[in-house]
Design an enzyme around this catalytic site. Structure first.
Site, PDB file in Angstrom:
ATOM      1  N   ASP A  13       0.830  -1.206   0.000  1.00 16.97           N
ATOM      2  CA  ASP A  13       0.000   0.000   0.000  1.00 16.97           C
ATOM      3  C   ASP A  13       0.871   1.265   0.000  1.00 16.97           C
ATOM      4  O   ASP A  13       2.019   1.238   0.431  1.00 16.97           O
ATOM      5  CB  ASP A  13      -0.910  -0.014   1.244  1.00 16.97           C
ATOM      6  CG  ASP A  13      -2.090   0.931   1.102  1.00 16.97           C
ATOM      7  OD1 ASP A  13      -2.392   1.353  -0.034  1.00 16.97           O
ATOM      8  OD2 ASP A  13      -2.712   1.254   2.127  1.00 16.97           O
ATOM      9  N   HIS A  30       2.838   3.656  -8.849  1.00 20.27           N
ATOM     10  CA  HIS A  30       2.648   2.250  -9.241  1.00 20.27           C
ATOM     11  C   HIS A  30       3.867   1.735 -10.005  1.00 20.27           C
ATOM     12  O   HIS A  30       4.252   0.583  -9.866  1.00 20.27           O
ATOM     13  CB  HIS A  30       1.383   2.097 -10.096  1.00 20.27           C
ATOM     14  CG  HIS A  30       0.122   2.446  -9.360  1.00 20.27           C
ATOM     15  ND1 HIS A  30      -0.125   2.011  -8.076  1.00 20.27           N
ATOM     16  CD2 HIS A  30      -0.962   3.188  -9.703  1.00 20.27           C
ATOM     17  CE1 HIS A  30      -1.311   2.463  -7.675  1.00 20.27           C
ATOM     18  NE2 HIS A  30      -1.827   3.190  -8.646  1.00 20.27           N
ATOM     19  N   SER A  58      -7.086  -5.420  -5.659  1.00 19.32           N
ATOM     20  CA  SER A  58      -8.176  -6.079  -4.938  1.00 19.32           C
ATOM     21  C   SER A  58      -9.462  -6.065  -5.761  1.00 19.32           C
ATOM     22  O   SER A  58      -9.586  -5.293  -6.728  1.00 19.32           O
ATOM     23  CB  SER A  58      -8.415  -5.378  -3.599  1.00 19.32           C
ATOM     24  OG  SER A  58      -9.088  -4.151  -3.800  1.00 19.32           O
ATOM     25  N   THR A  59     -10.424  -6.878  -5.345  1.00 18.19           N
ATOM     26  CA  THR A  59     -11.727  -6.878  -6.022  1.00 18.19           C
ATOM     27  C   THR A  59     -12.413  -5.526  -5.851  1.00 18.19           C
ATOM     28  O   THR A  59     -13.313  -5.191  -6.616  1.00 18.19           O
ATOM     29  CB  THR A  59     -12.639  -8.008  -5.476  1.00 18.19           C
ATOM     30  OG1 THR A  59     -12.620  -7.969  -4.045  1.00 18.19           O
ATOM     31  CG2 THR A  59     -12.184  -9.372  -5.937  1.00 18.19           C
ATOM     32  N   ARG A  64     -11.635   2.411  -8.807  1.00 16.50           N
ATOM     33  CA  ARG A  64     -10.695   3.503  -9.124  1.00 16.50           C
ATOM     34  C   ARG A  64     -10.932   4.051 -10.531  1.00 16.50           C
ATOM     35  O   ARG A  64     -11.562   3.393 -11.356  1.00 16.50           O
ATOM     36  CB  ARG A  64      -9.268   2.976  -9.001  1.00 16.50           C
ATOM     37  CG  ARG A  64      -9.011   2.503  -7.575  1.00 16.50           C
ATOM     38  CD  ARG A  64      -7.599   2.634  -7.209  1.00 16.50           C
ATOM     39  NE  ARG A  64      -7.403   2.249  -5.825  1.00 16.50           N
ATOM     40  CZ  ARG A  64      -6.236   2.249  -5.235  1.00 16.50           C
ATOM     41  NH1 ARG A  64      -5.154   2.590  -5.891  1.00 16.50           N
ATOM     42  NH2 ARG A  64      -6.135   1.907  -3.968  1.00 16.50           N
ATOM     43  N   LEU A 124      11.900 -19.473  -4.628  1.00 17.32           N
ATOM     44  CA  LEU A 124      10.740 -18.736  -4.110  1.00 17.32           C
ATOM     45  C   LEU A 124       9.523 -18.871  -5.027  1.00 17.32           C
ATOM     46  O   LEU A 124       9.655 -18.792  -6.248  1.00 17.32           O
ATOM     47  CB  LEU A 124      11.107 -17.251  -3.999  1.00 17.32           C
ATOM     48  CG  LEU A 124       9.950 -16.318  -3.595  1.00 17.32           C
ATOM     49  CD1 LEU A 124       9.695 -16.401  -2.094  1.00 17.32           C
ATOM     50  CD2 LEU A 124      10.235 -14.877  -4.012  1.00 17.32           C
ATOM     51  N   ARG A 184      -5.251  -2.085   8.544  1.00 15.74           N
ATOM     52  CA  ARG A 184      -6.433  -2.901   8.242  1.00 15.74           C
ATOM     53  C   ARG A 184      -6.031  -3.960   7.220  1.00 15.74           C
ATOM     54  O   ARG A 184      -4.956  -3.917   6.626  1.00 15.74           O
ATOM     55  CB  ARG A 184      -7.581  -2.030   7.742  1.00 15.74           C
ATOM     56  CG  ARG A 184      -7.274  -1.202   6.524  1.00 15.74           C
ATOM     57  CD  ARG A 184      -8.508  -0.445   5.999  1.00 15.74           C
ATOM     58  NE  ARG A 184      -8.106   0.554   5.030  1.00 15.74           N
ATOM     59  CZ  ARG A 184      -7.865   1.848   5.315  1.00 15.74           C
ATOM     60  NH1 ARG A 184      -8.009   2.286   6.543  1.00 15.74           N
ATOM     61  NH2 ARG A 184      -7.478   2.691   4.363  1.00 15.74           N
TER      62      ARG A 184
HETATM   63  C1  IPE Z   1      -5.357  -2.765  -0.501  1.00 17.35           C
HETATM   64  O1  IPE Z   1      -5.033  -1.432  -0.656  1.00 17.35           O
HETATM   65  C2  IPE Z   1      -5.237  -3.473  -1.808  1.00 17.35           C
HETATM   66  C3  IPE Z   1      -3.900  -3.537  -2.385  1.00 17.35           C
HETATM   67  C4  IPE Z   1      -2.789  -3.134  -1.822  1.00 17.35           C
HETATM   68  C5  IPE Z   1      -3.829  -4.130  -3.677  1.00 17.35           C
HETATM   69  P1  IPE Z   1      -6.164  -0.315  -0.829  1.00 17.35           P
HETATM   70  O2  IPE Z   1      -5.450   0.973  -0.894  1.00 17.35           O
HETATM   71  O3  IPE Z   1      -7.045  -0.669  -1.952  1.00 17.35           O
HETATM   72  O4  IPE Z   1      -6.972  -0.487   0.527  1.00 17.35           O
HETATM   73  P2  IPE Z   1      -7.942   0.518   1.295  1.00 17.35           P
HETATM   74  O5  IPE Z   1      -8.955   0.998   0.308  1.00 17.35           O
HETATM   75  O6  IPE Z   1      -7.095   1.634   1.813  1.00 17.35           O
HETATM   76  O7  IPE Z   1      -8.525  -0.307   2.400  1.00 17.35           O
HETATM   77  C1  IPE Z   2      -1.380   0.319  -3.461  1.00 19.68           C
HETATM   78  O1  IPE Z   2      -1.184   1.685  -3.434  1.00 19.68           O
HETATM   79  C2  IPE Z   2      -1.531  -0.215  -4.868  1.00 19.68           C
HETATM   80  C3  IPE Z   2      -2.904  -0.586  -5.233  1.00 19.68           C
HETATM   81  C4  IPE Z   2      -3.914  -0.680  -4.419  1.00 19.68           C
HETATM   82  C5  IPE Z   2      -3.144  -0.874  -6.641  1.00 19.68           C
HETATM   83  P1  IPE Z   2      -2.394   2.698  -3.471  1.00 19.68           P
HETATM   84  O2  IPE Z   2      -2.703   3.013  -4.884  1.00 19.68           O
HETATM   85  O3  IPE Z   2      -3.531   2.178  -2.661  1.00 19.68           O
HETATM   86  O4  IPE Z   2      -1.754   3.962  -2.762  1.00 19.68           O
HETATM   87  P2  IPE Z   2      -2.451   4.924  -1.720  1.00 19.68           P
HETATM   88  O5  IPE Z   2      -3.006   4.064  -0.617  1.00 19.68           O
HETATM   89  O6  IPE Z   2      -3.531   5.657  -2.464  1.00 19.68           O
HETATM   90  O7  IPE Z   2      -1.345   5.816  -1.262  1.00 19.68           O
HETATM   91 MG    MG Z   3      -4.071   2.357  -0.717  1.00 19.71          MG
END
Ligand code: IPE
Ligand code: IPE
Ligand code: MG
Length: 232
Positions: A13, A30, A58-59, A64, A124, A184
């Site tokens: 994250d 990303h 994630s699902t 987004r 791995l 979380r």
């Molecule tokens: C969780 O991150 C999913 C991934 C890292 C792929 P999110 O950024 O989507 O989670 P929330 O929305 O903060 O819970």
């Molecule tokens: C995690 O980073 C990658 C994905 C969920 C695809 P985020 O894109 O959720 O980054 P933040 O949480 O908005 O900083």
């Molecule tokens: Mg995030």
């Protein structure tokens, strides 16, 4: 005492916030995040971790903006064209967890190719969770089980140990790490983390390097895993 956890799961994250802090578009986060997948996979392989499960999409991430999703769909192609050779040289096996059918055919093709090319590797197991959600995983597993029972293929006598065979990720997780400060689970591996050690680090995923991983392993080594029993 220097145990290496066998199965490590990471909620990668913070890509967006990392980019924003630098005045860059979210996609730059990303992009750098994908680079860290390489760094952390190579480090985990050297450390002797057996399976590394990375939460990449994630699902719920379909909520987004379309352009962000479009960029994320292109990343596997960029990643594997750059690094498949290195993954092979390091004996790393790539697998995916999640329902891949929802991604564009071009993305699915790149993924299938990487899985196929690395399938004989014995180092791995790098397992990338995309369009993965644990509730969906559990639901699909329950449906598959119910169908087997309905068709008379098995008795209605499922045991806890057998649940894993209906899941996308069958292993119990030893160590779960979430980067970037959120504390979380966001629908990741709900069954599998029953006795995982949890580490929430403020480091954003694009900055999460080998030293940060080693720090998490060190913390893991200081935990006393009691599994409901008493300290040994
Ligand atoms: C969780 O991150 C999913 C991934 C890292 C792929 P999110 O950024 O989507 O989670 P929330 O929305 O903060 O819970
Ligand atoms: C995690 O980073 C990658 C994905 C969920 C695809 P985020 O894109 O959720 O980054 P933040 O949480 O908005 O900083
Ligand atoms: Mg995030």
């Amino acid at each position: 005492m220097n145990k290496v956890p066998q199965t490590v799961a990471i909620i990668m994250d913070g890509n967006g916030r990392w980019a924003k802090a630098k005045g860059l578009p979210r996609t730059a986060g990303h992009k750098q995040g994908a680079e860290q997948i390489r760094v952390i996979a190579l480090a985990a392989n050297r450390m002797g971790i057996k399976k590394l499960i990375l939460y990449a999409f994630s699902t719920e991430n379909w909520k987004r903006p379309e352009d962000e999703i479009g960029y994320l769909c292109k990343l596997p192609g960029i990643f594997f064209s750059r690094y498949i050779k290195e993954l092979m040289e390091n004996n790393i096996r790539v697998t995916f967890a999640g329902e891949l059918e929802r991604f564009p055919e071009s993305t699915q093709k790149v993924i299938r190719k990487a899985v196929d090319q690395t399938k004989e590797n014995t180092g791995l197991n790098l397992d990338i969770a995309i369009n993965y959600g644990s509730r969906r995983e559990l639901l699909l597993g329950m449906q598959a089980y119910a169908q087997e029972v309905a068709e008379g293929k098995r008795e209605n006598n499922l045991t806890e140990a057998e649940v894993a065979q209906y899941l996308m990720v069958p292993e119990d997780i030893d160590l779960l790490i979430r980067t970037s400060g959120e504390e979380r689970i966001s629908n990741f591996l709900l069954w599998q983390i029953a006795y995982a050690e949890l580490i929430f680090t403020p480091v954003a995923w694009p900055d999460f390097d080998e030293t940060a991983l080693q720090d998490c392993i060190d913390q893991f080594n200081h935990r006393d895993r009691r599994y409901g029993g008493l300290t040994s």
